[in-house]
Design a protein around this motif. Structure first.
Motif, short mmCIF file in Angstrom:
data_model
loop_
_atom_site.label_atom_id
_atom_site.label_comp_id
_atom_site.label_asym_id
_atom_site.label_seq_id
_atom_site.Cartn_x
_atom_site.Cartn_y
_atom_site.Cartn_z
N ASP A 199 0.83 -1.22 0.00
CA ASP A 199 0.00 0.00 0.00
C ASP A 199 0.86 1.25 0.00
OD1 ASP A 199 -2.41 -1.59 2.21
OD2 ASP A 199 -2.23 -1.59 0.01
N LEU A 200 1.90 1.24 0.84
CA LEU A 200 2.78 2.41 0.91
C LEU A 200 3.47 2.65 -0.41
CD1 LEU A 200 4.28 1.85 4.47
CD2 LEU A 200 2.57 3.54 3.79
N GLY A 201 3.90 1.56 -1.05
CA GLY A 201 4.55 1.70 -2.36
C GLY A 201 3.60 2.29 -3.39
N LEU A 202 2.37 1.79 -3.37
CA LEU A 202 1.38 2.30 -4.32
C LEU A 202 1.09 3.78 -4.07
CD1 LEU A 202 -1.08 -0.76 -4.36
CD2 LEU A 202 0.57 -0.08 -6.13
N ILE A 203 0.99 4.13 -2.78
CA ILE A 203 0.75 5.56 -2.45
C ILE A 203 1.89 6.42 -2.94
CG2 ILE A 203 0.51 7.17 -0.53
CD1 ILE A 203 -0.98 4.92 0.97
N LEU A 204 3.12 5.93 -2.70
CA LEU A 204 4.29 6.69 -3.15
C LEU A 204 4.28 6.85 -4.66
CD1 LEU A 204 6.98 8.01 -2.51
CD2 LEU A 204 8.04 5.77 -2.59
N LEU A 205 3.92 5.76 -5.35
CA LEU A 205 3.90 5.83 -6.81
C LEU A 205 2.85 6.82 -7.29
CD1 LEU A 205 5.06 4.71 -9.42
CD2 LEU A 205 3.41 2.84 -9.29
N VAL A 206 1.70 6.81 -6.63
CA VAL A 206 0.64 7.78 -7.00
C VAL A 206 1.11 9.20 -6.79
CG1 VAL A 206 -1.66 8.60 -6.37
CG2 VAL A 206 -1.23 6.15 -6.62
N LEU A 207 1.80 9.39 -5.64
CA LEU A 207 2.32 10.73 -5.37
C LEU A 207 3.31 11.16 -6.44
CD1 LEU A 207 2.82 10.53 -1.48
CD2 LEU A 207 1.04 11.79 -2.74
N LEU A 208 4.17 10.26 -6.86
CA LEU A 208 5.15 10.61 -7.89
C LEU A 208 4.44 10.94 -9.20
CD1 LEU A 208 7.93 7.95 -7.20
CD2 LEU A 208 8.04 10.41 -6.78
N LEU A 209 3.45 10.13 -9.54
CA LEU A 209 2.72 10.41 -10.79
C LEU A 209 1.97 11.73 -10.70
CD1 LEU A 209 1.30 6.84 -11.56
CD2 LEU A 209 3.15 8.06 -12.73
N ALA A 210 1.37 11.96 -9.53
CA ALA A 210 0.66 13.23 -9.37
C ALA A 210 1.61 14.41 -9.47
CB ALA A 210 -0.07 13.24 -8.03
N GLY A 211 2.77 14.24 -8.88
CA GLY A 211 3.77 15.31 -8.96
C GLY A 211 4.22 15.54 -10.38
N ALA A 212 4.38 14.43 -11.12
CA ALA A 212 4.81 14.57 -12.51
C ALA A 212 3.76 15.29 -13.33
CB ALA A 212 5.10 13.19 -13.09
N LEU A 213 2.50 14.90 -13.10
CA LEU A 213 1.43 15.57 -13.84
C LEU A 213 1.34 17.04 -13.48
CD1 LEU A 213 -1.35 12.80 -13.58
CD2 LEU A 213 -0.02 13.44 -15.59
N ARG A 251 -5.90 -5.32 -4.97
CA ARG A 251 -5.49 -3.91 -5.11
C ARG A 251 -4.38 -3.75 -6.13
NH1 ARG A 251 -5.32 -1.28 0.94
NH2 ARG A 251 -7.55 -1.48 1.40
N ALA A 252 -3.42 -4.69 -6.07
CA ALA A 252 -2.31 -4.59 -7.04
C ALA A 252 -2.83 -4.71 -8.46
CB ALA A 252 -1.29 -5.66 -6.74
N LYS A 253 -3.79 -5.63 -8.63
CA LYS A 253 -4.33 -5.83 -9.97
C LYS A 253 -5.07 -4.59 -10.47
CE LYS A 253 -7.16 -9.07 -12.57
NZ LYS A 253 -8.01 -10.30 -12.51
N SER A 254 -5.95 -4.10 -9.58
CA SER A 254 -6.70 -2.89 -9.98
C SER A 254 -5.78 -1.70 -10.17
CB SER A 254 -7.78 -2.60 -8.94
OG SER A 254 -7.18 -2.33 -7.69
N ALA A 269 7.63 2.91 -13.78
CA ALA A 269 6.52 2.24 -13.11
C ALA A 269 6.68 0.72 -13.15
CB ALA A 269 5.21 2.65 -13.77
N LYS A 270 7.13 0.20 -14.32
CA LYS A 270 7.36 -1.25 -14.43
C LYS A 270 8.44 -1.72 -13.45
CE LYS A 270 5.91 -1.84 -19.23
NZ LYS A 270 6.33 -2.24 -20.60
N LYS A 271 9.47 -0.91 -13.36
CA LYS A 271 10.56 -1.27 -12.44
C LYS A 271 10.06 -1.34 -11.00
CE LYS A 271 15.18 0.12 -11.05
NZ LYS A 271 16.26 1.11 -11.26
N ARG A 272 9.29 -0.31 -10.59
CA ARG A 272 8.75 -0.32 -9.24
C ARG A 272 7.79 -1.48 -9.02
NH1 ARG A 272 9.32 4.69 -6.74
NH2 ARG A 272 11.35 5.52 -7.36
N LEU A 273 7.03 -1.77 -10.09
CA LEU A 273 6.11 -2.89 -10.01
C LEU A 273 6.84 -4.22 -9.81
CD1 LEU A 273 3.18 -3.81 -10.10
CD2 LEU A 273 3.40 -4.01 -12.58
#
Length: 576
Positions: free
Chosen positions: A7-21, A78-81, A101-105
């Motif tokens: 969950d924490l990894g997914l949150i971090l990834l979302v934050l990074l994507l949001a920051g990038a956007l 959750r990972a799948k969705s 993203a693939k690497k983090r995945l």
């Protein structure tokens, strides 16, 4: 709800994507430098969040194991969705961030795989614990069942004991009543018995003491007859059983070696041509006889014995040397001190050769090979040694044969047994010249000549086989006893012989019911004539055993003594 690493990894990834956007949208207003700073700040914040998440994950790992299964399913969903959303979002947003993203995945999948392995191991451990608990539960169940059965048995046993106690109480009461009745009955019987005894004494005309004495005498006679019959039967049974086993070795060995024995005297008789030779032997003023005695160590006795002189010495070798020298002097008639010295020296050399030849002959006769010359010389000296009138060299040869025969019968080394038997008395060859017993001297000689351990043990323990270390010593002791105790092997003085015969007859005559006794066959048998009116046939067997036992306790004798009890009844009538 507790957050997991995924969950924490997914949150971090979302934050990074949001920051990038966000950066893309505001790219017109910010410069590249600001973008990098923001990215660095975001990465630092992400790292801090990740470190905090790891610490939190370590702390909550034990608690998370209980919910692992549910969390794993939820994480997979959750990972799948998230993966689907992320892929669609990445496709829509930026091709540049797809690789990251693939690497983090992949990293997330590796962590997930590791957690799965941990969960699997934990599941196996829990399964093993469940099996153990199940087994322990079964054991406890069995113990409870056993305790239940034991309680039931104890309960039943208690009930049985209570019932038995009641029965015993009733039986004890019944026995008490019967005991009282028996006491009364016993008193009546005693009174009646006394009355009967008084009537019997009146009818028989005897006192109670006399009647009791007659009954005891009759009982003694009956018991003595029965005892004699039992002893006779036992003796017959033992005799039959013992002969079957003993005759195989003892009788066979003894009948094979019935060699003759020679009695060596302390005095040797040397014949002379005439009585006139006695003066020449004495010499002028006795110088010849003094020289002869000084050189040989033997007493030369010249008395009234016609045509003979006597040589007396405790040492048979010296006596034999003196005999050989004297016979040589008598041949040529030249008798003077110088000639005597020459002849005596020559006789000593011949005696050494003679002794060595006797030792070789004994070793050859006994079948013993490999003896050293010094040992053969000592063995030959036994030719002039006697023990209780028995020649020690012939005795040693006989012991060697007997020991070899018994060893062969027992499956042992017969050659080694013969060697030990031949050398068992080797110490007697020099026991008059060396201090110590012949056993100690023999042990020292055997060790000096390098004899085997079995031979040394046979020499050391042929008189006490109980302490022997090898079986060969026991065989040597047995053969030594057979050779020495064989009738005729050793002689005794006339006085001792007569005393032994008188003692045998005296012991036999000391028993009641014996009319006369005779010692026959040189004291090897005692014939006892009993009175037939006092000694029955059954008592004769018992009497013979008692006489033999007393002879064994009170006398010393070679071999064995046969006790023969003769009981006969004669009817004499005269025709007139």
């Amino acid at each position: 709800m507790t957050l997991t690493l995924l969950d924490l990894g997914l949150i971090l990834l979302v934050l990074l994507l949001a920051g990038a956007l966000l950066l893309r949208r505001k790219g017109e207003d910010r410069t590249a430098e600001d973008t990098r700073r923001l990215l660095e700040a975001a990465k630092g914040e992400a790292r801090e969040v990740l470190e905090a998440a790891r610490k939190e994950a370590k702390e909550i790992l034990e608690a998370a194991r209980a919910e692992a299964k549910a969390l794993r399913q939820e994480a997979e969903e959750r990972a799948k969705s998230f993966r689907q959303e992320l892929e669609s979002e990445l496709k829509r947003r930026s091709e540049a961030l797809e690789a990251e993203a693939k690497k983090r995945l992949q990293e997330a999948e590796e962590r997930l795989r590791a957690e799965r392995e941990e969960l699997k191991a934990e599941r196996e451990r829990l399964k093993a614990l469940q099996e153990e608990l199940k087994a322990e539960r079964e054991r406890l169940k069995g113990e409870r069942e056993e305790l239940r059965r034991e309680a039931e048995r104890l309960s039943k046993r208690g009930e049985a004991l209570d019932a038995r106690a009641m029965k015993l109480d009733a039986l004890e009461e019944s026995l008490s009543q019967r005991e009282e009745a028996l006491r009364a009955r016993e008193a009546q019987l005693q009174e009646r018995e006394g009355e009967i005894e008084r009537r019997l004494y009146q009818v028989a005309g005897l006192s109670p003491e006399e009647a009791q004495r007659l009954i005891l005498e009759r009982l003694d006679r009956e018991l003595e007859e029965e005892k004699a019959q039992r002893v006779r039967a036992a003796l017959e049974r033992v005799r039959l059983e013992a002969r079957k086993e003993a005759q195989k070795i003892l009788a066979q060995a003894m009948q094979r070696q019935a060699s003759e024995t020679a009695a060596q005297l302390a005095v040797s008789v040397v014949p002379i041509p005439s009585d006139a030779m006695k003066g020449r032997i004495i010499g002028r003023e006795g110088r010849n006889i003094r020289t002869f005695e000084a050189l040989t160590g033997v007493d030369l006795i010249i008395d009234d014995t016609p045509e003979a002189v006597l040589l007396s010495s405790f040492n048979p070798i010296r006596r034999e040397i003196a005999r050989m020298a004297l016979e040589e002097l008598l041949k040529d008639g030249r008798i003077h001190p110088s000639r005597i010295e020459e002849v005596v020296e020559k006789a000593k050399q011949e005696m050494k050769t003679f002794i060595y030849e006797r030792g070789e002959e004994a070793a050859l006769e006994a079948g013993v090979v490999g003896l050293k010359p010094g040992l053969i010389q000592l063995l030959g000296r036994l030719h002039f040694r006697s023990s209780y009138g028995q020649n020690v060299l012939k005795h040693s040869v006989q012991v060697a044969h007997l020991a070899g025969i018994m060893a062969a019968e027992l499956g042992l080394d017969a050659a080694l047994a013969r060697r030990a038997g031949l050398l068992h008395d080797i110490g007697k060859s020099v026991d008059r010249e060396v201090e110590g017993s012949h056993v100690e001297i023999g042990i020292a000689l055997a060790r000096r000549f390098g004899e085997p351990l079995e031979v040394i043990d046979g020499i050391a323990h042929h008189h006490d086989p109980e302490n022997a270390e090898t079986v060969y010593a026991v065989l040597v002791a047995t053969a030594d006893a057979l050779s020495a105790a064989r009738p005729g092997a050793r002689r005794e003085s006339l006085e001792e012989y007569l005393q032994r015969l008188e003692a045998l007859e005296r012991i036999a005559l000391s028993f009641p019911g014996v009319e006369t006794a005779f010692a026959v066959q040189a004291g090897r048998e005692v014939r006892v004539i009993v009175k037939p009116d006092k000694i029955t046939d059954a008592k004769a067997t018992l009497l013979a055993r008692e006489i033999a036992g007393r002879i064994e306790r009170e006398m010393n004798y070679p071999g064995q003594v046969q006790v023969t009890v003769v009981r006969e009844t004669r009817a004499v009538e005269y025709a007139k």
